[in-house]
Design an enzyme around this catalytic site. Structure first.
Site, PDB file in Angstrom:
ATOM      1  CG  ASP A 203      -0.937   5.871  -6.270  1.00  0.00           C
ATOM      2  OD1 ASP A 203      -0.879   6.173  -7.474  1.00  0.00           O
ATOM      3  OD2 ASP A 203       0.031   5.373  -5.665  1.00  0.00           O
TER       4      ASP A 203
HETATM    5  C1  BGC Z   1       2.018   5.078  -8.455  1.00  0.00           C
HETATM    6  C2  BGC Z   1       2.200   6.568  -8.268  1.00  0.00           C
HETATM    7  C3  BGC Z   1       2.139   7.266  -9.589  1.00  0.00           C
HETATM    8  C4  BGC Z   1       0.842   6.913 -10.279  1.00  0.00           C
HETATM    9  C5  BGC Z   1       0.634   7.597 -11.615  1.00  0.00           C
HETATM   10  C6  BGC Z   1       0.820   4.763  -9.321  1.00  0.00           C
HETATM   11  O1  BGC Z   1       0.735   3.415  -9.630  1.00  0.00           O
HETATM   12  O2  BGC Z   1       1.892   4.466  -7.203  1.00  0.00           O
HETATM   13  O3  BGC Z   1       3.388   6.811  -7.599  1.00  0.00           O
HETATM   14  O4  BGC Z   1       2.265   8.638  -9.410  1.00  0.00           O
HETATM   15  O5  BGC Z   1       0.805   5.521 -10.493  1.00  0.00           O
HETATM   16  O6  BGC Z   1       1.446   7.108 -12.578  1.00  0.00           O
END
Ligand code: BGC
Length: 733
Positions: free
Chosen positions: A290
């Site tokens: 993530d």
């Molecule tokens: C979130 C994810 C997301 C990613 C990309 C992260 O901060 O937890 O759910 O897909 O950002 O934007």
């Protein structure tokens, strides 16, 4: 000198030599078996080229077309993936062209983005979608999202979120399918099928990404990004099944969570990422970290620096690094130092290339470029959006049939901060949705009640603050109307990522507005738009009818207005429990039995939740026949059919979801009070009877997982539960 030359050639040659060097390699032969193509490509790649594949960078939101050249220069064509925040398919194609023609091996880039509940057409938030219990509509919405996304230059969405969520303080409850494990599993499959279609290589399909693997929703106290203490029993029983279902449905990728699972962060967890996801379930695609979650290992105090964080993540089984550059910066030296085996790098690249091959990117690296009006918001998309939004709305309360609004109401007071809003109504992660596309509630009401009722609008108050200067106007509007429809709710960033709240009550000013409106003595209809369950203990008393409309998206106006007028008969049922108060959290329908079930509840509030999971009223009435079982005693290899006949005894057509629960009253590992095992939604015309059937497969429906993921089926009594009826049967060895 020689060493310097070698290092330089390794880094520079890939950029200089172009593709001509390798004649007809197998990996370019689309007729060759995929695995042979992958192996051939890996055998030709340098370490640097491999490591580049393991990184994702962002391609910034570019409001200024004059800067695009600069940004494109910055987009290294050897990168594995870009988080693509432009809606322009041509930029994607240009970047991709560089990757295909100006790099030594011509490996396509995979372009990803968070299209969570729509791309430009915004559908209701996933928590709401689950309340529709309409898997077909959810699938269709995902297929539309895939098409709009693909035509905007995307191959991949970071969706669905499968974190079973039971703490409404956690803002991200809005992004998933609610509190139940089985519901999350079923919607996982619907979403994967919708995004990925029959064949990932087809046009208009995009790769799904199951997230956030795993247990992120148990963030302590609902505080986002926090530690989660998860027993292995809970991990297996509650959190694993939706991910397993998504993998079985063929999800191409997985994203690991930020959370720390009982001391081992999800992004460095070999057990969950490698032993379970890949070895046990056979996931063939790759795992992406993530945003920043590799770097976070340092904050989480399991890695002393980014280099160690990279080591832990890659060895645990995270193949792609989202924006941290930890792999880019440290993998070359980690491999040289022997801390990360070359085989680990090869396996990671193999998985990434496999997904790219399955997407058909080597043969068809470019997306079609069609004019925007053929790309977005097509009438058929808006139709699905309206149906899904309407079916997701939940009629929580309807005293003396206050709703629907028929000709008994000639004047309607339309009050509240949500009425003319076009931003918050889309919810968090609105994709590329734009406020100007949104049909506001007010627009929808004007259309719906044209020539039928006069709308007396007043703002009343803002979402928060202490300004009561609008109360008088709102009360005046209420006084001259036959009913008062109040639209309250949450701003978009009160839920979603980093949207945790210490209380799930609406701000005091909104409750005070309703108290003020009561002075008019007219029926009060409360329409609530939120990204989570709300604390309604006070508002519930003040309102005659309550509809949870969630955050319905682009077609908010028509869907809400249709529910009010009765053009849409409410059919939503809660996918998550509404507690009495915030302090009652966690409360969910399938808790385990307490040692003293009648005692131990909070003494200052009622014992039950205010509205349980599964609750939802309709404008018609459904009568359930007694449950019929095909047998009352079965052996483990046999099946039982349970049946119930539902009659629509009211005067309106409707759709009813029958939810089948099972209760195992006694087992080696204590079982929840009841567990959802199957559901089905069907249309029932007024006066019609429809039979619902549930075929009980003992191994699937009566067994349980233990703390190491082994399934057990124990003989004994069981109950099937439907709509407050319960019937016993026996399973014998
Ligand atoms: C979130 C994810 C997301 C990613 C990309 C992260 O901060 O937890 O759910 O897909 O950002 O934007």
């Amino acid at each position: 000198m020689k060493k310097i030359f070698l290092t330089l050639t390794a880094v520079v040659i890939p950029f200089l030599t172009g593709t001509a060097q390798i004649k007809n390699p197998i990996y370019k032969d689309k007729k060759a078996p995929i695995e042979a193509r992958i192996e051939n490509l890996i055998s030709l790649m340098t370490l640097e080229e491999k490591i580049m594949q393991m990184n994702q960078w962002t391609y910034g939101k570019n409001a200024n077309p004059n800067n695009i050249g600069e940004i494109m220069k910055a987009a290294n064509p050897e990168i594995g993936s870009l988080l693509y925040r432009s809606t322009n398919p041509e930029y994607r194609n240009q970047i991709q062209k560089k990757a295909m023609t100006e790099t030594r091996l011509g490996i396509p880039i995979i372009f990803g983005f968070d299209a969570i509940h729509g791309y430009r057409t915004v559908f209701p938030i996933p928590l709401a979608q689950a309340c529709s219990w309409n898997t077909e509509l959810v699938k269709q919405s995902c297929a539309i999202t895939a098409k709009e996304s693909w035509l905007s230059g995307l191959d991949w969405t970071f969706s669905p979120m499968l974190d079973v969520a039971r703490d409404a303080r956690w803002g991200r409850v809005s992004e998933g399918y609610g509190e139940d494990t089985y519901a999350n599993s079923v919607f996982a499959v619907a979403a994967v099928q919708g995004y990925q279609g029959e064949n990932l290589a087809d046009k208009y399909t995009i790769a799904a990404c199951l997230k956030h693997y795993i247990g992120y929703s148990l963030s302590e106290g609902g505080r986002d990004y926090h530690y989660s203490d998860i027993s292995n029993q809970t991990l297996w029983e509650t959190f694993m099944p939706p991910f397993e279902a998504g993998i079985k449905a063929g999800a191409a990728t997985v994203m690991c969570g930020f959370n720390d699972i009982s001391g081992i962060p999800a992004s460095a967890n070999h057990y969950t990422l490698t032993e379970i996801l890949k070895r046990k379930w056979g996931h063939q695609g790759f795992v992406i970290s993530d945003w920043g979650s590799i770097r976070n290992l340092v904050e989480q105090s399991v890695a002393k620096d980014l280099k160690e964080a990279a080591t832990k993540s890659v060895l645990a089984g995270v193949e792609m690094d989202m924006v941290d550059n930890a792999y880019l910066d440290y993998l070359p030296e980690l491999v040289k130092e022997g801390k990360v085996p070359m085989a680990t790098i090869d396996e990671a690249v193999r998985r990434i290339i496999r997904v790219k091959m399955k997407l058909g990117l080597f043969e068809n690296p470019y997306v079609d470029v069609v004019p925007e009006k053929k790309r977005y918001l097509l009438p058929e998309y808006l139709k699905v959006a309206e149906e899904l939004a309407a079916e997701s709305m939940v009629l929580l309360k309807n005293k003396k049939q206050t709703l629907p609004i028929t000709d008994k109401y000639k004047n309607l007071a339309i009050i509240g901060p949500m009425v003319k809003d076009s931003v918050h109504i889309m919810g968090f992660w609105e994709g590329m949705g734009r406020p100007e596309d949104v049909e506001t509630i007010f627009d929808g009401l004007q259309k719906e009640f044209k020539n039928k009722a006069t709308l007396n609008y007043a703002l009343g108050c803002n979402f928060e603050g202490e300004d009561k200067s609008g109360f008088a106007e709102a009360l005046a509007a209420a006084k001259k109307s036959d009913a008062v429809v109040v639209f309250l709710g949450e701003k978009r960033n009160w839920s979603g990522e980093n949207g945790s709240r210490s209380t799930i009550a609406l701000p005091k000013i909104q409750e005070e507005l309703v108290a003020e409106l009561q002075k008019a003595g007219k029926p009060i209809i409360l329409m609530l738009s939120s990204g989570r369950p709300l604390e309604l203990i006070r508002l519930n008393e003040m309102a005659d009818a309550i509809v949870e409309i969630w955050q319905p998206g682009t077609v908010a106006g028509s869907s809400v207005a249709g529910i009010l007028s009765g053009r849409h008969n409410p059919s939503g049922k809660l996918s998550i429990t509404f507690p009495q108060t915030t302090g009652q959290i966690p409360i969910y329908y399938n808790m385990r039995e307490a040692a003293r079930p009648d005692l131990g509840h909070y003494q200052d509030i009622p014992r039950d939740a205010l509205y349980w999971f599964g609750h939802g009223l309709s404008y018609t009435t459904y009568e359930y026949s007694p449950i019929k079982l095909s047998k009352t005693k079965i052996q483990k290899g046999e099946k039982i059919i349970a049946e119930v006949e539902v009659t629509n005894a009211g005067s309106r057509d409707g759709k009813e979801t029958v939810q089948w629960f099972v209760k195992d009253p006694f087992a080696t590992i204590s079982r929840p009070m009841k567990e959802l095992k199957y559901f089905e939604k069907k249309e029932i015309k007024s006066g019609e009877k429809v039979v619902y059937r549930f075929e009980i497969d003992p191994m699937r429906d009566l067994s349980y997982l233990d703390s190491v993921g082994v399934r057990h089926l124990e003989a004994g009594d069981f109950y099937v539960i439907v709509n407050n009826q319960k019937i016993k049967f026996e399973l014998v060895d």
